[in-house]
Structures are given as C-alpha cells and as structure tokens.
Design an enzyme around this catalytic site. Structure first.
Site, PDB file in Angstrom:
ATOM      1  N   HIS A 257       0.828  -1.213   0.000  1.00  0.00           N
ATOM      2  CA  HIS A 257       0.000   0.000   0.000  1.00  0.00           C
ATOM      3  C   HIS A 257       0.855   1.253   0.000  1.00  0.00           C
ATOM      4  CE1 HIS A 257       0.084   1.341   4.311  1.00  0.00           C
ATOM      5  NE2 HIS A 257       0.151   0.058   4.616  1.00  0.00           N
ATOM      6  N   ASP A 269       5.808   1.781   6.999  1.00  0.00           N
ATOM      7  CA  ASP A 269       4.410   1.385   6.810  1.00  0.00           C
ATOM      8  C   ASP A 269       3.722   2.309   5.808  1.00  0.00           C
ATOM      9  OD1 ASP A 269       1.863   0.350   7.103  1.00  0.00           O
ATOM     10  OD2 ASP A 269       1.493   1.355   9.006  1.00  0.00           O
ATOM     11  N   GLU A 301      -5.195   1.913   2.282  1.00  0.00           N
ATOM     12  CA  GLU A 301      -5.163   0.725   3.143  1.00  0.00           C
ATOM     13  C   GLU A 301      -5.409   1.108   4.591  1.00  0.00           C
ATOM     14  OE1 GLU A 301      -3.181  -2.290   5.806  1.00  0.00           O
ATOM     15  OE2 GLU A 301      -2.867  -0.132   5.614  1.00  0.00           O
ATOM     16  N   GLU A 302      -4.870   2.263   4.996  1.00  0.00           N
ATOM     17  CA  GLU A 302      -4.986   2.680   6.381  1.00  0.00           C
ATOM     18  C   GLU A 302      -6.429   3.016   6.768  1.00  0.00           C
ATOM     19  OE1 GLU A 302      -2.692   2.195   8.284  1.00  0.00           O
ATOM     20  OE2 GLU A 302      -0.752   2.466   7.317  1.00  0.00           O
ATOM     21  N   ASP A 332       3.621  -5.700   3.546  1.00  0.00           N
ATOM     22  CA  ASP A 332       3.217  -4.526   4.305  1.00  0.00           C
ATOM     23  C   ASP A 332       4.062  -4.461   5.566  1.00  0.00           C
ATOM     24  OD1 ASP A 332       1.925  -2.439   5.506  1.00  0.00           O
ATOM     25  OD2 ASP A 332      -0.075  -3.318   5.430  1.00  0.00           O
ATOM     26  N   HIS A 430       2.741   4.139  12.934  1.00  0.00           N
ATOM     27  CA  HIS A 430       1.678   5.137  12.872  1.00  0.00           C
ATOM     28  C   HIS A 430       2.051   6.426  13.605  1.00  0.00           C
ATOM     29  CE1 HIS A 430      -1.975   2.469  11.590  1.00  0.00           C
ATOM     30  NE2 HIS A 430      -0.955   2.424  10.736  1.00  0.00           N
TER      31      HIS A 430
END
Length: 518
Positions: A257, A269, A301-302, A332, A430
């Site tokens: 992604h 990520d 994707e998130e 991922d 994140h």
C-alpha cells in the site's frame, strides 16, 4: 488534489530517470531465474526509493495520507517510473473514497494528556467526570447509569472499537477514552465507517491503567475532551502494472500500500513494501516471464483496505477475471527497526487458520528461502488485516512477509532475530517517527530478495498452486495448535501461537473477511 500537467509529468519522469535505471527492454530477454533476479536487487536502490518517498512526504507537510499531495505525488512517482520502463502496461485506477481525519485533545484534572482520534470518529466535546466501564464494554449492560453525561473509560479487547464507542453513545456518555490492553505507543484504530459514536480518543495502556487505579481508589477524575473529526470525499488512485509478456490467463499478483497515516510519512508502513516491490518490478524488466506478473500499489489501506477492495470488486465485474490471479503476495512493513522475519501462516499450523488451497505452498516457499540464507523465521496470523484480505475473500491463494508493528518483541524472538526484548517491533508505527532514519536496512534488503525469489519462481512455474475454480471462499480450516519442529541450520520455527498473536493493524471492524479492531 493537484492536476498532472504536461510540465509536471515531464519533470516527474526526469526525476525518476535520475533515480532509477529503467531502459526499454530488448525484444529477446533471458528467462527469469531467482539467482539472476536477486542479483539485481541492491541496497542503493532501496535507499534511493525510500529517500524518494521521504522527500515526497517532507514536501507535502510530513505525510502521504490518501487524497493528499503527498499521496498523489507518491502515485505519480510510481506510475511514471513503471510506465517509463516500456515493460509494463500501467493503469492509474481512479475512484472516490471517504476520508476521515481531524484532531483530538484530552486533559485529565487539568493536565494535558496524549490522545489520538479514531478513524471515522464523531465530533464532540465533554467536560465531565470519568467513569470506568465494567468488563470490556462489549455489552450495553457493561455501562452503568453513572456513564450517562460523563466520560467512559474502556479497555481495548474482544470487540471492535466501534462497538465500544457506539455502546457508550447508547449509554448516554458524553465521550469515551479507550486504553490499550498491551504496552507500547498510543496507536489509534478505526471505526470502519461513520456511525453514531460517543466522541472517543485512544490512550496507552500505562495511562489508561493509571486512570483506572485512581477511580478504584475513589479519587475523582475530571476530563476535558474534544474531538474535531473531518469527513470528506477524496479522489484517490491505485497503480496497477502488468508485464506485457507472459501468460495473462495465469497471473502472479503482488502488492503493497502507498498511503501513510496522517501523523507521519509511513516510510516503513508501507513505504518499505512499496519500494521493495517497485525494486523487484524494475529488476524484472531484464527478463522474460512465462506467467504474467501484476504489481498492485494500493491506496487507502490505512482506512480499511479500500484500495485493494476497490480493485478486486472492479475486476470481479468481468467474468473470469479474478480467477486468472493464481496467487497474491502481500508486503506490508518489511523493514521494521526491531524486526522479526514473519511469514503469513498459510497452512494454519501456527494460528489454526488456513488460507485458500495453495497458500500453504506459498508459505513453504518463503520458509525455504529463509532457510537457504541461514535465517530464522516465524509465523504471523493470516487474519485478513492487510491488503491480502480481499483476495482471501475470493479464494485466491495468498501469502506474504511482515516484520512486525506495534506488538512487543519477546525474549524468545530476540534469540532468533536479535534486537530488543519488551519493545515494539516498530516503536514508530503510525507515528511521525516512521521515517527513513528508522528502517532496518538488512531486513529490507533480505526481504526484497525474498520477494524477487518468489516472483522468479511463480513467473516461471505455478504448478505448486492449484487453479482457482471458485471465488466463493471455502471454510478456512482450523487445526489444533501443535509444537513446531526446528528446521534449517538454526531454529527456524517457534511455537508462539499459544503465547501471543502477532497481530496486524487493528483497523477494521466486523465486516466479513476483516480482522476485528479490538
């Protein structure tokens, strides 16, 4: 969203040309082999690609969240780079998706606390007392009458974030604080879609348990909470590149992604997966393939696998198209700083949940690769929490690699992989710190070579993987947990299924085929 003018396109192509070698392939190319393809994978390429994504994020305010300038520039970089090879048919798949963002603030007894907003959160504010919720907030009965008009304190676990926040709203709560049930950074989740929720924020396990201890001691806790949620439709893009050569009735697909969260640039990520498969795609241009290879660069994707879901639903509209995909591989997060080498548990031997027929062979081939280079490996739950989920829903044999997110690395894993025990695999998951400075380059390089190995295998021969005869998923078999035997030159497998679940991003709800966000 910016317009892609001719001048901009020319500049982007020139920039890519300066970074990546992508000559037009000659007509007669040698057949691809694992050794030859791996030999073309270099650390310099990975560093260059990661720096490209970092520069894009830096120029766009620090992130590459879908629908933003940072994400659009990522998409154009990929599209232009792949198109310039002349080796691929490249599609820019455009669609509209609902974006959720915003800000949250929290103070406890007048002291400001770290708090995260949830995706698809509800706006609202509260100035009230804190009330602990019984159990895990799974049932409305867990919320006492004291919750009404106050702020509910809820532990993560067993049910989706959205259900907890919805139950809090039903109980009349003015807001909700959901605290983590494992150590680690403050990771916000998603409510999957907008709904009738109490405005909610997430806090760490440490902060949540400290609040609970105060309440249990009879100490009043006053909360000031504010959530300013943003919901808007945004235009976004998948990038799909398929080899011009090879059998297009038998396709090996792989993906990563391209979007980050709003808080950071997302260079691990999933910049690591993005650049990993891009590097393999560029190296593949030197070779001929027997089976067509399709690279998917997924958006959003998130926000719940939106890009891959859109792609699969689109090709499902043409009879027989989905069954041409003989296997799907997902990458991922493949360069986590405190990494372990995890393989999706396609045969169900570690986490008791199998993939579609052929997923066991994919897992075994990744295992064989790690053994061949003298590295340990372990299993990660094949639970649909990344972009392979929509392929599982259509009974496509699947697999992939993962180096860990916010979960805590065990002492046993340190013996296998090195690193630091009792710390997250990626403490920057994140967060703003998910930058090029926090990648594990050795894992990044080895995993990209593992990708190259698999593509060389399946682009040549898919005989290990049975054809897809039905896109209706069979019931995924469960097996009793069992101890796993060692294999290879070092202890290559561990029986961790009973000890902990190596979970993926907890960002979806109870929708079929997705993991539960708890």
């Amino acid at each position: 969203m910016r317009n892609l003018t001719l001048a901009t396109l020319t500049a982007l192509v020139a920039r890519c040309a300066a970074t990546w070698p992508h000559p037009h392939p000659p007509k007669d190319l040698p057949p691809v082999t694992s050794e030859a393809l791996q030999a073309l994978i270099s650390l310099d390429q990975l560093e260059s690609g990661a720096q490209q994504l970092q520069s894009i994020a830096d120029a766009a305010g620090g992130n590459r969240v879908f629908g933003s300038k940072g994400h659009n520039d990522t998409v154009y970089f990929l599209y232009d780079t792949l198109l310039a090879t002349g080796y691929y048919d490249v599609e820019l798949q455009e669609f509209i998706e609902l974006f959720s963002g915003g800000t949250a603030s929290l103070s406890i007894n007048g002291e400001v606390q770290d708090a995260n907003i949830f995706t698809y959160d509800s706006s609202g504010s509260a100035s009230a007392s804190l009330v602990a919720v019984d159990n895990l907030g799974y049932e409305v009965a867990d919320y006492s009458t004291e919750v009404s008009g106050n702020v509910a304190l809820i532990s993560r676990g067993e049910c989706p974030f959205a259900l907890k926040a919805a139950n809090a709203a039903t109980a009349g709560a003015a807001g909700a604080i959901i605290y983590n049930n494992v150590p680690g950074p403050n990771i916000a989740g998603t409510f999957t879609e907008p709904g009738d929720y109490a405005p909610a924020v997430s806090v760490t396990q440490e902060d949540g348990e400290a609040l609970l201890a105060q309440l249990e001691a009879g100490t009043p806790v006053t909360v000031e909470l504010e959530v300013n949620a943003v919901l808007e439709n945004r235009t976004t893009f998948n990038v799909i590149a398929e080899t011009k050569g090879g059998d297009h009735e038998n396709v090996i697909a792989l993906g990563a992604h391209t979007d980050s969260v709003e808080k950071g640039p997302g260079i691990n990520d999933d910049g690591s997966g993005t650049i990993g498969i891009l590097t393999v795609a560029l190296a593949l241009t030197k070779f001929a393939v027997t089976n067509a290879v399709r690279f998917g660069f997924w958006t959003a994707e998130e926000f719940g696998l939106k890009g891959s879901e859109h792609y699969v639903s689109t090709i499902n509209q043409t009879a027989g198209e989905i069954t041409k995909i003989r296997a799907y591989l997902n990458f991922d997060m493949i360069a986590s700083p405190n990494y372990a080498y995890f393989i999706y548990d396609g045969d169900g031997s570690s986490f008791n949940l199998t993939g579609p027929p052929g997923s066991d062979a994919i897992e075994a081939d990744f295992q064989a690769f790690y053994v061949s280079v003298g590295e340990n490996y372990s299993a990660t739950a094949f639970d649909g929490r990344s972009d392979y989920g929509p392929f599982l829903e259509n009974n496509i044999p699947s697999g992939g690699l993962f180096t860990g997110a916010e979960d805590i690395k065990t002492a046993e894993e340190v013996e296998q992989f090195g690193g630091t025990a009792d710390e997250p695999y990626d403490s920057n998951y994140h967060q703003a710190g998910d930058t090029i400075a926090n990648l594990a380059w050795d894992a990044f390089l080895l995993n990209t070579k593992a990708i190259a190995n698999s593509i060389a295998l399946y682009a040549t021969d898919l005989s290990k993987i049975p054809p897809v005869t039905s896109t209706t998923p069979a019931k995924r078999a469960w097996y009793p947990s069992r101890e796993l035997t060692a294999s290879g030159p070092r202890k290559a497998r561990t029986a961790l299924a009973e000890k902990r679940s190596v979970s993926r991003k907890r960002h979806t709800g109870c929708k079929k085929g997705h993991a539960v966000a708890i």
